[in-house]
Design a protein around this motif. Structure first.
Motif, PDB file in Angstrom:
ATOM      1  N   VAL A 292     -10.036 -26.209   7.450  1.00 47.52           N
ATOM      2  CA  VAL A 292     -10.359 -27.218   8.461  1.00 47.52           C
ATOM      3  C   VAL A 292      -9.211 -28.213   8.653  1.00 47.52           C
ATOM      4  CG1 VAL A 292     -11.826 -29.242   8.878  1.00 47.52           C
ATOM      5  CG2 VAL A 292     -12.860 -27.053   8.356  1.00 47.52           C
ATOM      6  N   HIS A 329      -9.011 -25.525  11.645  1.00 50.52           N
ATOM      7  CA  HIS A 329     -10.025 -25.771  12.680  1.00 50.52           C
ATOM      8  C   HIS A 329      -9.809 -27.093  13.402  1.00 50.52           C
ATOM      9  CE1 HIS A 329     -13.974 -25.687  14.606  1.00 50.52           C
ATOM     10  NE2 HIS A 329     -14.241 -26.873  14.093  1.00 50.52           N
ATOM     11  N   ARG A 332      -6.877 -26.875  15.792  1.00 47.39           N
ATOM     12  CA  ARG A 332      -7.160 -26.003  16.941  1.00 47.39           C
ATOM     13  C   ARG A 332      -8.099 -26.682  17.938  1.00 47.39           C
ATOM     14  NH1 ARG A 332      -4.134 -22.778  18.679  1.00 47.39           N
ATOM     15  NH2 ARG A 332      -5.754 -21.486  19.630  1.00 47.39           N
ATOM     16  N   LEU A 333      -9.041 -27.450  17.402  1.00 49.61           N
ATOM     17  CA  LEU A 333     -10.074 -28.026  18.281  1.00 49.61           C
ATOM     18  C   LEU A 333      -9.683 -29.396  18.825  1.00 49.61           C
ATOM     19  CD1 LEU A 333     -12.765 -26.575  19.010  1.00 49.61           C
ATOM     20  CD2 LEU A 333     -11.541 -25.579  17.113  1.00 49.61           C
ATOM     21  N   MET A 384     -10.916 -21.779  19.798  1.00 45.87           N
ATOM     22  CA  MET A 384     -11.491 -21.347  18.524  1.00 45.87           C
ATOM     23  C   MET A 384     -11.573 -19.820  18.474  1.00 45.87           C
ATOM     24  SD  MET A 384     -15.030 -22.536  16.679  1.00 45.87           S
ATOM     25  CE  MET A 384     -15.416 -21.967  15.014  1.00 45.87           C
ATOM     26  N   ASP A 388      -8.515 -19.460  14.675  1.00 48.64           N
ATOM     27  CA  ASP A 388      -9.121 -20.520  13.884  1.00 48.64           C
ATOM     28  C   ASP A 388      -9.458 -19.918  12.523  1.00 48.64           C
ATOM     29  OD1 ASP A 388     -10.811 -22.438  12.692  1.00 48.64           O
ATOM     30  OD2 ASP A 388     -11.497 -23.142  14.658  1.00 48.64           O
ATOM     31  N   LEU A 390     -11.318 -20.840  10.271  1.00 50.70           N
ATOM     32  CA  LEU A 390     -12.749 -20.931   9.952  1.00 50.70           C
ATOM     33  C   LEU A 390     -13.501 -19.651  10.356  1.00 50.70           C
ATOM     34  CD1 LEU A 390     -14.293 -23.205   8.621  1.00 50.70           C
ATOM     35  CD2 LEU A 390     -14.795 -24.154  10.883  1.00 50.70           C
ATOM     36  N   ASN A 391     -12.979 -18.945  11.351  1.00 46.88           N
ATOM     37  CA  ASN A 391     -13.651 -17.722  11.818  1.00 46.88           C
ATOM     38  C   ASN A 391     -13.793 -16.664  10.728  1.00 46.88           C
ATOM     39  OD1 ASN A 391     -14.149 -18.548  14.470  1.00 46.88           O
ATOM     40  ND2 ASN A 391     -12.086 -17.966  15.139  1.00 46.88           N
TER      41      ASN A 391
END
Ligand code: HEM
Length: 421
Positions: A292, A329, A332-333, A384, A388, A390-391
């Motif tokens: 993250v 994350h 990216r966001l 995302m 990302d 987190l995926n």
């Protein structure tokens, strides 16, 4: 406030029940008999008064306002429990039927949020502790199209799709959505059942997602919640009451592409994520934080020490790598385009495992409010989907998009601007 809820909660209960149930109620009335009904109503009033006297005033009688420019359940600190119910309209529900159904939802919602039972409430004692209950109503594309296809906002006309999607039919779509949230799960359950009973002639449940946060009273108000990965989740979000919130949620940050009936309303997306917790268990703390770009203990960016410190995306390690990785994350966001911002309102879910190999079916019910789903949310979801870290530990299994109509005045109903505007 408690003092604003006047009158006997079940005052019209029996007559409305008779109206809704027709012959069945007549039969019940025959059993109770003429004086019997008055006696039964008095019993209900007594029971309700007794229950109310026992309520813990710290939270039980807290009410949110149903009537107003905007709907409730959006510009506020989220309650501890929430159920989202998506419904499909029966084939024969047309504009005239919607004109009958929507005022019923609003009437029930106004009463229940005020701690008064709905008109046909058969468990009136369950209605008197609203614990901050809010009921938010959203319209899917099909509902609006049945009124007039030209009134569907451009961003709702087609559901966005992403390469990362592994959508399961059980969590997709819906013509109507009810967001029911309160600090007490019994209140949520009662409200859900009351509303669904009353709109049963018009709708069928399509999917339902129940979520939770920390219990009310367990943390200081304003503490950011944690998700089931253990992450502090919700730090960067518009503050209720501010201009920023208004721009992101109510007014939009870009050229206004919404139809006039949606003024005072907003857009709503529901995305369901399965968290692969068994896989997450294999990852060390450093790897989890890298995914993250924030620390697990404080929620601070990896370049800072406190939750609300601004991240330094230029900072590099002694080896020259970014401290907050390009694929983290949070990085990216965070869009360079400040118009691409949303209000996140997430809840955790946990259910029985799907197979003997797993310990649970857990995840995140990610919801977001933004005035224009197409220009604010879609680019973020695209980023995302493209990249990302987190995926690796989540599956994108559900998606639904709704328009949230504006609030209404007393005597009006949610959806009035669509039907009569
Ligand atoms: C299982 C899925 C997800 C998890 C576990 C997750 C978790 C997190 C966490 C821990 C943060 C950092 C703290 C914070 O600012 O809240 C964060 C930030 C953020 N997330 Fe997610 N998130 C998920 C899905 C999404 C989705 C689908 C979107 C939107 C498309 C999104 C948008 C954002 C945004 C906008 C931020 C703030 C970025 C910034 O610092 O400016 N997240 N998320």
């Amino acid at each position: 406030m408690p003092g604003t809820r006047e009158g006997a909660p079940a005052e019209h209960g029996f007559s409305r029940r008779a109206l809704l149930l027709g012959g069945g109620a007549v039969a019940a009335g025959a059993v109770v008999g003429g004086g019997g009904e008055a006696y039964a109503q008095a019993r209900v009033r007594e029971a309700v008064a007794r229950e109310r006297a026992q309520a813990d005033t710290a939270n039980a009688l807290v009410t949110q306002t149903f009537h107003g420019v905007h709907q409730s359940g959006i510009e506020m600190t989220p309650q501890a429990h929430q159920t989202l119910v998506a419904l499909d309209l029966h084939d024969d529900v047309d504009r005239a039927a919607l004109r009958r159904m929507l005022p019923i939802i609003s009437d029930d919602a106004a009463r229940l949020m005020a701690g008064r039972s709905a008109l046909a409430d058969s468990e009136p004692e369950l209605a008197i502790m609203p614990t901050g209950l809010t009921i938010t109503v959203g319209f899917g594309r099909e509902l609006i199209a049945r009124v007039d296809p030209a009134l569907v906002p451009a961003w709702l006309a087609e559901q966005p799709r992403f390469a990362i999607d592994r959508l399961e039919d059980a969590w997709v779509g819906g013509d109507l959505v009810l967001q029911i949230a309160a600090d007490d799960p019994l209140t949520v359950a009662h409200t859900r059942r009351m509303l669904l009973k009353d709109i049963r002639p018009f709708t069928t449940v399509r999917w339902e997602q129940a979520g939770f946060r920390r219990a009310w009273g367990s943390q200081r108000t304003g503490t950011t919640q944690r998700n089931l990965f253990g992450q502090v989740d919700g730090t960067v979000n518009p503050e209720p009451g501010g201009d920023d919130f208004r721009r992101v949620v109510w007014d939009g940050t870009t050229e206004d592409r919404n139809p006039a009936w949606l003024a005072g309303g907003t857009g709503f997306i529901v995305r369901r994520f399965r968290m692969l917790l068994d896989k997450w268990d294999l990852l060390d703390r450093e790897g989890r934080e890298e995914a993250v770009g924030r620390r697990l203990d404080t929620g601070a960016p990896l370049t800072g020490t406190a939750e609300y410190d601004e991240p330094d995306f230029d900072a590099v390690t002694p080896l020259g790598f970014p401290v907050i990785a390009e694929y983290a994350h949070m990085r990216r966001l965070r869009s360079p385009d400040t118009a691409q911002r949303i209000l996140r309102r997430t809840y955790n879910f946990e259910q029985a495992p799907r197979s003997a190999d797993e310990l649970s079916e857990s995840g995140l019910i990610f919801t977001a409010f933004q005035h224009d789903v197409g220009t604010q949310y879609v680019p973020l979801q695209q980023r995302m989907s493209d990249l990302d870290l987190l995926n690796e530990w989540v599956e994108h299994i559900g998606m639904a998009v709704f328009a949230i109509p504006p609030g209404c005045d007393e005597g009006g109903y949610v959806g009035q601007t669509l039907l009569e505007g």
